[in-house]
Enzyme design. Structure first.
Site, short mmCIF file in Angstrom:
data_model
loop_
_atom_site.label_atom_id
_atom_site.label_comp_id
_atom_site.label_asym_id
_atom_site.label_seq_id
_atom_site.Cartn_x
_atom_site.Cartn_y
_atom_site.Cartn_z
CB THR A 54 37.07 39.32 39.66
OG1 THR A 54 36.86 40.73 39.61
CG2 THR A 54 38.11 38.94 38.63
CE1 TYR A 142 32.50 45.30 45.33
CE2 TYR A 142 32.06 42.95 45.23
CZ TYR A 142 32.44 44.11 44.62
OH TYR A 142 32.79 44.10 43.29
CE LYS A 170 36.20 44.97 45.02
NZ LYS A 170 36.06 43.68 44.30
#
Length: 300
Positions: A54, A142, A170
Site C-alpha cells: 500500500t 508477509y 501478515k
C-alpha cells in the site's frame, strides 16, 4: 461475559498499512506523512506499517524509505509501533534495507516472500533466516502469493517460527486452514492482511490486522476488535459486515489498495498525493463509488 484478553501482540492489534504521501510534483511529502500518521494513531491504530504494498514500496527509493521512517517516528513517538517494509526479491538488498530501517528508528520489519524469481521453499526459508540473522529487530513475514508468485508454506512458517526474531505473519494467503495450522503449532502472531478476514482470523487466535482500509476508517475497524474483545460477538460481526461494502470497493474492485486509499484520502482533504507510475489514479466513477460506500459506513 467479558473475555480474558490474550497476550499483547508484538506490534499491537490494529495496524494500518499506511500509504506513502507524495507532493503534487511526485516527491515524498514528509509533512503529509507526519500529519497522516498522527491522525491514524489518534483514531485507534496501535501501529503503522510503512513501505508495504500500500505504501508503493516498489517505486520509492531506499533513501525515501528511511526518510519516511524517521518522519513517522518523530510524529508518533512511542504512541504506536513503526514497522518498516524491507522485503525485495534480492536477499542482499533486503538485508541492507533492514539495517537502514533499524538505524532510522523502526520497531520491526515486514519482509515479503522473494517475488518474481519463484525460489523453492528451502531458498525462501534461507532468505528469511539471513535477514533475521542480520537484523536486530523482530520480523513479520508477509505471505501474499497472489503478488509474489511464491507461497510461504505452512511447514516453512512452522520451521521459521523457531528463530527468535521471527515473531509474526501478515497473512494474505487466502488459506484459512493453513493459517490455523500455523497458529496451532507456533507462537507466531498472525495478522490479517486482507480486510475481509480481520474478524475471522482474530476469532481463531489471530493477533489483529494490518489494514489498507484503516487509512480512511481506522476507528471503525478498531471497533470490530474492541467489540470482540469485550465479548460482544454479535456487535463485532455487525461492525465487520457494515465495513464490507467499503472493503470490497477498496480492495476487490479492480484497483490496487494504494490507488483507492489515496483517492479517498484526497477527497477527504487528507494527505495523499498522486500514485507513482505504473499505477494510475482512480477515475471519477470509481471515486464516486468509494465516497458513497465511505459515507454509508461513517453515517450512524
Amino acid at each position: 461475559m467479558t473475555m480474558t484478553p490474550s497476550p499483547a501482540p508484538p506490534f499491537g492489534r490494529a495496524l494500518c498499512a499506511m500509504i506513502t504521501p507524495f507532493t503534487e510534483a511526485g516527491s515524498l511529502d514528509v509533512d503529509g506523512a507526519q500529519r497522516l500518521a498522527d491522525r491514524l494513531v489518534s483514531e485507534g491504530c496501535d501501529g503503522l506499517v510503512l513501505s508495504g504494498t500500500t505504501g508503493e514500496s516498489p517505486t520509492t527509493t531506499d533513501a525515501e524509505k528511511s526518510d519516511l521512517i524517521r518522519a513517522v517516528r518523530e510524529a508518533v513517538g512511542d504512541r504506536a509501533s513503526v514497522v518498516a517494509g524491507v522485503g525485495t526479491f534480492d536477499t542482499r538488498h533486503t538485508v541492507e534495507l533492514a539495517l537502514a530501517a533499524e538505524k532510522a528508528g523502526a520497531d520491526g520489519l515486514l519482509v515479503v516472500a522473494p517475488y518474481y524469481s519463484k525460489p523453492p521453499q528451502d531458498a525462501v526459508e534461507a532468505h528469511f533466516r539471513e535477514v533475521a540473522d542480520a537484523a536486530g529487530l523482530p520480523l513479520a513475514l508477509y505471505d501474499i502469493p497472489g503478488r509474489t508468485g511464491t507461497r510461504i508454506e505452512p511447514e516453512t512458517l512452522i520451521r521459521l517460527a523457531e528463530h527468535p526474531r521471527i515473531v509474526a505473519v501478515k497473512d494474505c494467503s487466502y488459506d484459512f486452514l493453513g493459517a490455523q495450522k500455523v497458529l496451532s503449532r507456533t507462537e507466531l502472531a498472525y495478522y490479517a492482511g486482507c480486510d475481509e478476514h480481520n474478524l475471522a482470523l482474530y476469532a481463531v487466535g489471530g493477533a489483529g490486522y494490518i489494514s489498507t482500509v484503516a487509512n480512511v476508517v481506522p476507528a471503525r475497524l478498531r471497533a470490530v476488535l474492541d467489540a470482540f474483545e469485550a465479548g460482544d460477538t454479535p456487535v463485532s460481526a455487525r461492525l465487520q459486515q457494515r465495513a464490507t461494502p467499503l472493503i470490497e470497493l477498496m480492495m476487490s474492485a479492480g484497483l490496487p489498495g494504494s490507488v483507492t486509499a489515496k483517492a479517498l484520502l484526497h477527497e477527504l482533504g487528507l494527505p495523499a498525493g498522486p500514485v507513482r507510475a505504473p499505477l494510475r489514479p482512480a477515475g471519477r466513477e470509481a471515486v464516486e463509488g468509494l465516497l458513497a460506500a465511505y459515507q454509508e459506513l461513517v453515517t450512524d
